[in-house]
Scaffold this motif. Structure first.
Motif, PDB file in Angstrom:
ATOM      1  N   TYR A 198     -11.347  -0.605  -6.122  1.00 50.58           N
ATOM      2  CA  TYR A 198     -10.738   0.526  -5.430  1.00 50.58           C
ATOM      3  C   TYR A 198     -11.605   1.781  -5.500  1.00 50.58           C
ATOM      4  O   TYR A 198     -11.314   2.785  -4.852  1.00 50.58           O
ATOM      5  CB  TYR A 198      -9.344   0.822  -6.001  1.00 50.58           C
ATOM      6  CG  TYR A 198      -9.363   1.386  -7.406  1.00 50.58           C
ATOM      7  CD1 TYR A 198      -9.403   2.760  -7.633  1.00 50.58           C
ATOM      8  CD2 TYR A 198      -9.347   0.541  -8.517  1.00 50.58           C
ATOM      9  CE1 TYR A 198      -9.436   3.277  -8.909  1.00 50.58           C
ATOM     10  CE2 TYR A 198      -9.368   1.044  -9.800  1.00 50.58           C
ATOM     11  CZ  TYR A 198      -9.407   2.409  -9.989  1.00 50.58           C
ATOM     12  OH  TYR A 198      -9.433   2.918 -11.264  1.00 50.58           O
ATOM     13  N   LEU A 257      -5.343   4.298   0.618  1.00 51.71           N
ATOM     14  CA  LEU A 257      -4.044   3.620   0.736  1.00 51.71           C
ATOM     15  C   LEU A 257      -3.330   3.986   2.032  1.00 51.71           C
ATOM     16  O   LEU A 257      -2.451   3.252   2.487  1.00 51.71           O
ATOM     17  CB  LEU A 257      -3.162   3.972  -0.472  1.00 51.71           C
ATOM     18  CG  LEU A 257      -3.561   3.323  -1.804  1.00 51.71           C
ATOM     19  CD1 LEU A 257      -2.749   3.909  -2.949  1.00 51.71           C
ATOM     20  CD2 LEU A 257      -3.380   1.801  -1.742  1.00 51.71           C
ATOM     21  N   PHE A 270       0.869   3.978  -2.890  1.00 55.19           N
ATOM     22  CA  PHE A 270       0.578   5.383  -2.608  1.00 55.19           C
ATOM     23  C   PHE A 270       1.581   6.284  -3.335  1.00 55.19           C
ATOM     24  O   PHE A 270       1.188   7.275  -3.975  1.00 55.19           O
ATOM     25  CB  PHE A 270       0.634   5.652  -1.109  1.00 55.19           C
ATOM     26  CG  PHE A 270       0.445   7.115  -0.764  1.00 55.19           C
ATOM     27  CD1 PHE A 270      -0.821   7.663  -0.693  1.00 55.19           C
ATOM     28  CD2 PHE A 270       1.547   7.928  -0.526  1.00 55.19           C
ATOM     29  CE1 PHE A 270      -0.997   9.010  -0.395  1.00 55.19           C
ATOM     30  CE2 PHE A 270       1.376   9.275  -0.223  1.00 55.19           C
ATOM     31  CZ  PHE A 270       0.107   9.813  -0.157  1.00 55.19           C
ATOM     32  N   GLN A 278       0.826  -1.204   0.000  1.00 56.07           N
ATOM     33  CA  GLN A 278       0.000   0.000   0.000  1.00 56.07           C
ATOM     34  C   GLN A 278       0.863   1.258   0.000  1.00 56.07           C
ATOM     35  O   GLN A 278       0.543   2.244  -0.683  1.00 56.07           O
ATOM     36  CB  GLN A 278      -0.931   0.004   1.208  1.00 56.07           C
ATOM     37  CG  GLN A 278      -2.092  -0.967   1.098  1.00 56.07           C
ATOM     38  CD  GLN A 278      -3.010  -0.919   2.306  1.00 56.07           C
ATOM     39  OE1 GLN A 278      -2.819  -0.097   3.196  1.00 56.07           O
ATOM     40  NE2 GLN A 278      -3.990  -1.806   2.342  1.00 56.07           N
TER      41      GLN A 278
END
Length: 312
Positions: free
Chosen positions: A177, A85, A28, A24
């Motif tokens: 997402y 995230l 990001f 994550q």
């Protein structure tokens, strides 16, 4: 907006791209970089086209509108993705989810229409160059852009009004997402057959309805280009269309795949969504600037003016 669904669900949980904290963090950084490149590239295109008089033509007028739509499309999904995230709790309200659905349809539908308009512009420029200024008048160009907004807005309103009437059961986990209508259907305990039919019709109407004019425009363009005896002339004509053709393939290929195929929750759903809503808005300014000498020259002129201004 008053929702008519009778469930007690007030929010959804977005699964996202990964549940591994280390991945994550990497994602990001990656998507933050993509978003910054998208903002910088599209804002630069808008600024250069608006300020450089050499680019005050119908083709670049449409291109500046495309850059604005790419800014909007990426801003609908990426800020929420970046937030999730960094968060342990990846939730979105039902109202927020439907708002995301609306703006995805508004911007993506508008972009599909605009790409079709841009294909017509290239058709007139290459097949009827002597009539170009007469046909592509300022009034027609503005009418085509506003028509794209009107058609996409109407389509988005109809889709969201149908989605509002869905009843959501106990399941509230979206295997995606972001909020996209195909991902919401498996969570509903209502009869979604009408919604699926209308979504399919909408995709075919805006997707194929805009793709076929692009296809037939390029058939005439290619025939016309092949009839040009000069190699330099053929090369110049192809170069003015290649950027647009790449943008069409990237956008329509992934968009049609996402909305015509049944949702599976697989990585293919995620990749097709990322392609049309994240990657394409980032690539479009690069495609149009790197393959266009006029844009590259205008960028250098504009940057030179601003550097000279700040030095004073």
């Amino acid at each position: 907006m008053a929702l008519r669904n009778h469930s007690t669900i007030t929010q959804f949980i977005l699964i996202g791209l990964s549940d591994d904290p280390h991945i994550q963090a990497l994602l990001f950084v990656l998507f933050l970089g993509i978003y910054l490149v998208t903002l910088t590239g599209n804002l630069t295109m808008i600024l250069v086209i608006r300020t450089d008089s050499h680019l005050h033509s119908p083709m670049y007028y449409f291109l500046s509108n495309l850059s604005f739509l790419d800014l909007c499309l990426s801003s609908v999904t990426l800020p929420k993705l970046l937030e999730d995230l960094l968060s342990e709790k990846k939730t979105i309200s039902v109202e927020g989810c439907l708002a995301q659905v609306f703006f995805v349809f508004l911007t993506a539908g508008n972009e599909a229409c605009l790409l079709s308009v841009m294909a017509y512009d290239r058709y007139v420029a290459i097949c009827h160059p002597l009539l170009y200024d007469q046909v592509m008048s300022n009034q027609l160009c503005k009418g085509l852009v506003w028509g794209s907004w009107g058609l996409a807005s109407l389509n988005a309103v109809i889709i969201v009004l149908l989605a509002i009437n869905l009843d959501f059961c106990d399941a509230q986990t979206i295997h995606h997402y972001t909020c996209e209508l195909p991902s919401l259907f498996p969570l509903s305990c209502s009869d979604i057959s009408t919604n699926i039919s209308i979504l399919s019709f909408s995709t075919i109407f805006l997707g194929l309805g805009n793709f076929f004019p692009i296809f037939f425009s390029y058939v005439h363009i290619i025939i016309n280009i092949l009839s040009i005896s000069s190699t330099t002339g053929r090369s110049k004509a192809f170069s003015t269309c290649s950027s647009h053709l790449i943008a069409v393939i990237l956008f329509f290929g992934s968009g049609m795949l996402r909305y015509l195929m049944p949702p599976s929750g697989s990585s293919l759903d995620l990749l097709s969504s990322l392609q049309y809503s994240v990657i394409t808005p980032m690539l479009n300014p690069l495609i149009y600037s790197l393959r266009n000498k006029e844009v590259k020259t205008a960028v250098k002129r504009t940057l030179g003016k601003y550097l000279q201004y700040f030095r004073q």
